[in-house]
Design an enzyme around this catalytic site. Structure first.
Site, PDB file in Angstrom:
ATOM      1  N   ASN A 166       0.808   0.004   6.115  1.00 24.02           N
ATOM      2  CA  ASN A 166       1.324  -0.781   4.992  1.00 24.02           C
ATOM      3  C   ASN A 166       2.030  -2.003   5.572  1.00 24.02           C
ATOM      4  O   ASN A 166       2.773  -1.881   6.537  1.00 24.02           O
ATOM      5  CB  ASN A 166       2.324   0.073   4.192  1.00 24.02           C
ATOM      6  CG  ASN A 166       2.972  -0.698   3.069  1.00 24.02           C
ATOM      7  OD1 ASN A 166       2.398  -1.669   2.559  1.00 24.02           O
ATOM      8  ND2 ASN A 166       4.158  -0.279   2.658  1.00 24.02           N
ATOM      9  N   GLY A 167       1.780  -3.193   4.999  1.00 24.92           N
ATOM     10  CA  GLY A 167       2.409  -4.415   5.518  1.00 24.92           C
ATOM     11  C   GLY A 167       1.366  -5.311   6.165  1.00 24.92           C
ATOM     12  O   GLY A 167       0.156  -5.091   5.997  1.00 24.92           O
TER      13      GLY A 167
ATOM     14  N   GLU B  32       0.203 -10.039 -17.612  1.00 22.08           N
ATOM     15  CA  GLU B  32       0.100  -9.045 -16.544  1.00 22.08           C
ATOM     16  C   GLU B  32      -0.830  -7.879 -16.904  1.00 22.08           C
ATOM     17  O   GLU B  32      -1.608  -7.426 -16.064  1.00 22.08           O
ATOM     18  CB  GLU B  32       1.516  -8.523 -16.288  1.00 22.08           C
ATOM     19  CG  GLU B  32       1.691  -7.589 -15.148  1.00 22.08           C
ATOM     20  CD  GLU B  32       3.158  -7.176 -14.981  1.00 22.08           C
ATOM     21  OE1 GLU B  32       3.947  -7.304 -15.939  1.00 22.08           O
ATOM     22  OE2 GLU B  32       3.489  -6.706 -13.886  1.00 22.08           O
TER      23      GLU B  32
ATOM     24  N   GLU C  25       9.622 -13.560 -20.111  1.00 21.91           N
ATOM     25  CA  GLU C  25       9.292 -12.162 -19.819  1.00 21.91           C
ATOM     26  C   GLU C  25       8.199 -11.639 -20.762  1.00 21.91           C
ATOM     27  O   GLU C  25       7.292 -10.931 -20.327  1.00 21.91           O
ATOM     28  CB  GLU C  25      10.573 -11.313 -19.919  1.00 21.91           C
ATOM     29  CG  GLU C  25      10.406  -9.834 -19.689  1.00 21.91           C
ATOM     30  CD  GLU C  25       9.810  -9.467 -18.333  1.00 21.91           C
ATOM     31  OE1 GLU C  25       9.661 -10.331 -17.466  1.00 21.91           O
ATOM     32  OE2 GLU C  25       9.456  -8.285 -18.173  1.00 21.91           O
TER      33      GLU C  25
ATOM     34  N   HIS D 142       7.933 -31.523 -25.328  1.00 17.76           N
ATOM     35  CA  HIS D 142       7.786 -32.200 -24.034  1.00 17.76           C
ATOM     36  C   HIS D 142       6.497 -31.774 -23.325  1.00 17.76           C
ATOM     37  O   HIS D 142       6.384 -31.949 -22.111  1.00 17.76           O
ATOM     38  CB  HIS D 142       9.010 -31.920 -23.158  1.00 17.76           C
ATOM     39  CG  HIS D 142      10.276 -32.419 -23.780  1.00 17.76           C
ATOM     40  ND1 HIS D 142      10.611 -33.752 -23.817  1.00 17.76           N
ATOM     41  CD2 HIS D 142      11.251 -31.761 -24.435  1.00 17.76           C
ATOM     42  CE1 HIS D 142      11.767 -33.897 -24.460  1.00 17.76           C
ATOM     43  NE2 HIS D 142      12.172 -32.698 -24.853  1.00 17.76           N
TER      44      HIS D 142
ATOM     45  N   CYS E 177       0.855  -1.177   0.000  1.00 17.74           N
ATOM     46  CA  CYS E 177       0.000   0.000   0.000  1.00 17.74           C
ATOM     47  C   CYS E 177       0.897   1.234   0.000  1.00 17.74           C
ATOM     48  O   CYS E 177       2.083   1.150   0.262  1.00 17.74           O
ATOM     49  CB  CYS E 177      -0.866   0.006   1.247  1.00 17.74           C
ATOM     50  SG  CYS E 177      -1.827  -1.496   1.405  1.00 17.74           S
TER      51      CYS E 177
ATOM     52  N   TRP F 178      -3.764  -1.849  -1.399  1.00 17.95           N
ATOM     53  CA  TRP F 178      -3.711  -3.101  -2.139  1.00 17.95           C
ATOM     54  C   TRP F 178      -4.127  -4.162  -1.116  1.00 17.95           C
ATOM     55  O   TRP F 178      -3.383  -4.474  -0.189  1.00 17.95           O
ATOM     56  CB  TRP F 178      -2.294  -3.358  -2.659  1.00 17.95           C
ATOM     57  CG  TRP F 178      -2.198  -4.549  -3.543  1.00 17.95           C
ATOM     58  CD1 TRP F 178      -2.428  -4.581  -4.890  1.00 17.95           C
ATOM     59  CD2 TRP F 178      -1.819  -5.879  -3.167  1.00 17.95           C
ATOM     60  NE1 TRP F 178      -2.232  -5.849  -5.366  1.00 17.95           N
ATOM     61  CE2 TRP F 178      -1.864  -6.673  -4.342  1.00 17.95           C
ATOM     62  CE3 TRP F 178      -1.476  -6.501  -1.963  1.00 17.95           C
ATOM     63  CZ2 TRP F 178      -1.558  -8.027  -4.348  1.00 17.95           C
ATOM     64  CZ3 TRP F 178      -1.175  -7.836  -1.958  1.00 17.95           C
ATOM     65  CH2 TRP F 178      -1.221  -8.588  -3.150  1.00 17.95           C
TER      66      TRP F 178
ATOM     67  N   ARG G 142       1.399   1.671  -6.063  1.00 17.23           N
ATOM     68  CA  ARG G 142       1.626   0.665  -5.022  1.00 17.23           C
ATOM     69  C   ARG G 142       0.361  -0.095  -4.667  1.00 17.23           C
ATOM     70  O   ARG G 142       0.411  -1.119  -3.990  1.00 17.23           O
ATOM     71  CB  ARG G 142       2.162   1.336  -3.750  1.00 17.23           C
ATOM     72  CG  ARG G 142       3.452   2.075  -3.953  1.00 17.23           C
ATOM     73  CD  ARG G 142       3.846   2.786  -2.687  1.00 17.23           C
ATOM     74  NE  ARG G 142       4.249   1.853  -1.658  1.00 17.23           N
ATOM     75  CZ  ARG G 142       5.497   1.469  -1.438  1.00 17.23           C
ATOM     76  NH1 ARG G 142       6.464   1.977  -2.153  1.00 17.23           N
ATOM     77  NH2 ARG G 142       5.790   0.612  -0.490  1.00 17.23           N
TER      78      ARG G 142
ATOM     79  N   LYS H 244       2.978  -2.376  -7.671  1.00 20.45           N
ATOM     80  CA  LYS H 244       4.359  -2.183  -8.127  1.00 20.45           C
ATOM     81  C   LYS H 244       5.363  -2.793  -7.157  1.00 20.45           C
ATOM     82  O   LYS H 244       6.378  -3.337  -7.556  1.00 20.45           O
ATOM     83  CB  LYS H 244       4.615  -0.684  -8.260  1.00 20.45           C
ATOM     84  CG  LYS H 244       5.975  -0.317  -8.841  1.00 20.45           C
ATOM     85  CD  LYS H 244       6.015  -0.612 -10.312  1.00 20.45           C
ATOM     86  CE  LYS H 244       7.365  -0.330 -10.924  1.00 20.45           C
ATOM     87  NZ  LYS H 244       7.495  -1.045 -12.208  1.00 20.45           N
TER      88      LYS H 244
ATOM     89  N   LYS I  59       4.704 -10.163 -19.370  1.00 22.30           N
ATOM     90  CA  LYS I  59       4.201  -8.823 -19.710  1.00 22.30           C
ATOM     91  C   LYS I  59       2.782  -8.916 -20.258  1.00 22.30           C
ATOM     92  O   LYS I  59       1.908  -8.154 -19.884  1.00 22.30           O
ATOM     93  CB  LYS I  59       5.076  -8.124 -20.758  1.00 22.30           C
ATOM     94  CG  LYS I  59       6.401  -7.590 -20.323  1.00 22.30           C
ATOM     95  CD  LYS I  59       6.350  -6.328 -19.511  1.00 22.30           C
ATOM     96  CE  LYS I  59       6.255  -6.634 -18.040  1.00 22.30           C
ATOM     97  NZ  LYS I  59       7.494  -6.799 -17.327  1.00 22.30           N
TER      98      LYS I  59
HETATM   99  C1  AGP Z   1       6.922  -7.064 -13.563  1.00 23.76           C
HETATM  100  O1  AGP Z   1       6.264  -6.498 -14.635  1.00 23.76           O
HETATM  101  C2  AGP Z   1       6.153  -7.237 -12.353  1.00 23.76           C
HETATM  102  N1  AGP Z   1       5.457  -6.083 -11.971  1.00 23.76           N
HETATM  103  C3  AGP Z   1       6.768  -8.043 -11.231  1.00 23.76           C
HETATM  104  O2  AGP Z   1       6.979  -9.327 -11.696  1.00 23.76           O
HETATM  105  C4  AGP Z   1       8.079  -7.512 -10.586  1.00 23.76           C
HETATM  106  O3  AGP Z   1       9.134  -7.643 -11.474  1.00 23.76           O
HETATM  107  C5  AGP Z   1       8.335  -8.303  -9.290  1.00 23.76           C
HETATM  108  O4  AGP Z   1       7.300  -8.042  -8.397  1.00 23.76           O
HETATM  109  C6  AGP Z   1       9.665  -7.985  -8.660  1.00 23.76           C
HETATM  110  O5  AGP Z   1       9.752  -6.662  -8.237  1.00 23.76           O
HETATM  111  P1  AGP Z   1      11.137  -6.023  -7.821  1.00 23.76           P
HETATM  112  O6  AGP Z   1      12.009  -6.031  -9.041  1.00 23.76           O
HETATM  113  O7  AGP Z   1      10.778  -4.641  -7.374  1.00 23.76           O
HETATM  114  O8  AGP Z   1      11.718  -6.856  -6.728  1.00 23.76           O
END
Ligand code: AGP
Length: 615
Positions: free
Chosen positions: A98-99, A493, A486, A509, A2, A74, A27, A610, A490
């Site tokens: 937060n946490g 996500e 990746e 496989h 958060c 969040w 966040r 994020k 992307k």
């Molecule tokens: C990537 O697009 C994501 N938002 C996510 O996988 C991110 O890379 C992951 O949470 C790791 O975050 P960090 O690099 O801040 O540790």
């Protein structure tokens, strides 16, 4: 996960809280809320959804109080709802948090048994009830806050305000990041620097176990909970590096993708230096010492950072001969890995520097006496502060939840690490070129990225063809394998299309069973003579099952892959070791345009945030 912000000063708090929350929205954005300590009666406004909704809701109120707190959420405990949105309150107290409070259930049962009435499902509410109960038992605010901290388990931070504006705003850092920012009219405290307005001239990252009492006249006192006494800390002048805002771009993600050539140019200019007439790779002396002494490198990261780590392994092992292991941080921390303080170097990859699992891995290594190196974007973040050495990603602030420019910086830096460690003769033997030639080529990459960005029309055409599909497969071999992972991450996500990445050799496989008429398969083809023919065979295998074949490859091999593809993109030629840096760009654009066509909120995908500061 958060975002929290607080202000105590002589100006009205509300505009700063709203602006700060907009900046913190990356966040978490399930719901948002503010509380302003108005003389006479505190005012709380909460809303489900984005901070824009909160702003709308607040517009009917005229609030002038100079002490306030705000939160963008969040959800971890309880669905996104106004009842669960922060601030939570009890008696005269208001909290944003937060946490996670891990023993929340036990605390809640005890409090309920004692007569406290809970109005939300949040763990946050337990904290504020505990403090209020302590006050009713005769302990004054803010001592009451301190008195209940030993009862809370978990990693968290919170801000607590009292209805009486002459009481200080209290900030507690127990593991989730918090920073102070000062300006001529008051003091801010927030989860990160982006929440501070331009007026803030000096900042101070708080340390774990700091409790701060902030007064509206600009004074603050930091109490170290571990030492039980005041901690003297020095404010540092705020660097205004990294201007925020989307500018003329429709989304942060697009802006951040487009910033990559310039970012890479800056990064390479800093890391590749001409010394004694020769080009060489340079890091800080601590980082160089840590890398040079390692007999085995252990890389950990999550999500995109983990994918960068796989590419790092491939490059470092091939070029330098130093063995590398890569782990997802959440697995590493529980799988009981064998750590060798005499041989290992633990490298954490983390954009934010606050990812809970990655930090746990870092701390595990430190406890085992293993030296640590952080590749991190946020200077002053926990990873930056706790690792023995740091290499900054220097990508500038990244607001889009989908990591783009920070991924590019990670893979560029890991390739530089590989080149730093590579003995001259091995480089020549493997690559048939001198270090000088390779590094000169590396310096030209930003230009190739620029060229790749201009292929946007081809990418949008592919994205348009993805609008109605329900599954997309990505495949690649060698350095293209982590890029396939990746590319799939992307896409899933931000466009919510099921996507998976595979090593080309794994196709038969299992994944081939998913291929039927019209299923898109995206193939990546670095200009690697050993691998191109093998990839083309894999492509044909999918084609004969009806795949809609999209290839993204080096123009040098266009004649091999284009004829067998339904759609293809030819990217500028470069050394195979650099190709992932070029191909990352169309993969990011593909996800971006697909999500835009589908009408999704590209910068704030559902259910994600994020910075993942909880397990
Ligand atoms: C990537 O697009 C994501 N938002 C996510 O996988 C991110 O890379 C992951 O949470 C790791 O975050 P960090 O690099 O801040 O540790």
């Amino acid at each position: 996960m958060c975002g929290i912000i607080g202000y105590a000063g002589s100006s009205p708090a509300l505009p700063y809280l709203l602006k700060g929350l907009e900046q913190l929205e990356y966040r978490g954005y399930d719901s948002a809320g503010i509380a302003v300590m108005e003389k006479g009666e505190p005012r709380v406004v909460k809303s489900v959804g984005s901070t824009a909704r909160l702003r709308e809701k607040v517009s009917g109120h005229s609030l002038s109080g100079g002490l306030g707190i705000g939160h963008t959420r969040w959800a971890t405990h309880g669905v996104p709802s106004e009842a669960n949105a922060h601030p939570q309150s009890s008696g005269p107290l208001y909290i944003v948090h937060n946490g996670i409070i891990e023993n929340e259930r036990i605390l809640r049962s005890e409090l309920e048994a004692g007569g406290e009435v809970f109005l939300s499902e949040t763990d946050t509410e337990t904290i504020v009830h505990l403090v209020n109960r302590a006050m009713r038992q005769g302990i004054a605010f803010p001592e009451a806050v301190r008195s209940i901290l030993p009862l809370l388990e978990g990693s968290y931070s919170f801000l607590m305000a009292h209805a009486d504006p002459s009481e200080p705003l209290v900030a507690v850092h127990r593991g989730a990041p918090l920073l102070l920012g000062t300006c001529s009219h008051g003091v801010f405290v927030a989860s990160d620097m982006t929440a501070f307005p331009g007026d803030v001239h000096s900042t101070l990252p708080l340390e774990v176990d700091d409790m701060v009492m902030i007064r509206s006249d600009g004074r603050f006192e930091i109490l170290s909970l571990t030492q039980g006494k005041e901690r003297v800390a020095t404010l540092v002048s705020r660097s205004h590096h990294g201007v925020h805002g989307k500018g003329e771009y429709p989304h942060y993600m697009f802006k951040e993708i487009c910033e990559q050539p310039e970012m890479l140019d800056r990064l390479l200019a800093k890391r590749i230096r001409r010394e004694d007439g020769r080009l060489s790779v340079r890091f800080s002396s601590e980082a160089e010492r840590a890398l040079s002494s390692a007999r085995r490198i252990r890389i950990v990261g999550c999500g995109t950072s983990f994918h960068a780590g796989i590419l790092g392994k491939y490059r470092i092992e091939a070029l330098s001969g130093v063995p590398v292991e890569v782990d997802v941080a959440s697995e590493f921390r529980y799988r009981e890995p064998i750590l060798d303080p005499d041989a290992d170097l633990l490298v954490v990859l983390t954009q934010s520097g606050e990812t809970a699992d990655t930090l746990a891995a870092l701390r595990m290594a430190r406890e085992a006496g293993v030296p640590t190196l952080a590749l991190v974007n946020v200077e002053g973040s926990t990873a930056d502060r706790e690792a023995d050495a740091t290499i900054l990603l220097e990508a500038g602030p990244e607001f889009g939840v989908a990591a783009t420019k920070t991924f590019l910086s990670q893979i560029a830096l890991l390739t530089l690490v590989a080149l730093f460690l590579a003995p001259d003769d091995r480089l020549r033997e493997k690559e048939g070129r001198s270090r000088e030639e390779i590094l000169s080529d590396f310096l030209k990459l930003p230009m190739l990225l620029d060229k790749t960005l201009s292929l946007s029309t081809g990418v949008t055409a592919i994205a348009r063809s993805f609008i109605e599909v329900s599954t997309v497969l990505f495949m690649g071999r060698g350095g293209d394998f982590p890029l396939a992972l990746e590319g799939a991450l992307k896409l899933k996500e931000i466009s919510y299309i099921h996507a998976e990445g595979y090593a080309g050799g794994e196709l038969k496989h299992g994944p081939l069973a998913l291929v039927e008429k019209g299923v898109p398969v995206v193939s990546l083809l670095s200009p690697d003579e050993r691998l191109v023919p093998k990839m083309v065979s894999n492509m044909k295998e999918t084609l004969s099952r009806g795949a809609f074949l999209v290839s993204i490859g080096s123009e040098r091999f266009q004649e091999e892959f284009s004829p067998v593809s339904s759609m293809s993109l030819s990217l500028p030629d470069c050394l195979p070791m650099f190709f992932p840096l070029v191909s990352a760009v169309p993969l990011q654009l593909l996800a971006y345009h697909t999500a835009c066509f589908k009408g999704f909120d590209v910068d704030r995908p559902r259910n994600l945030a994020k910075s993942v500061t909880v397990e």
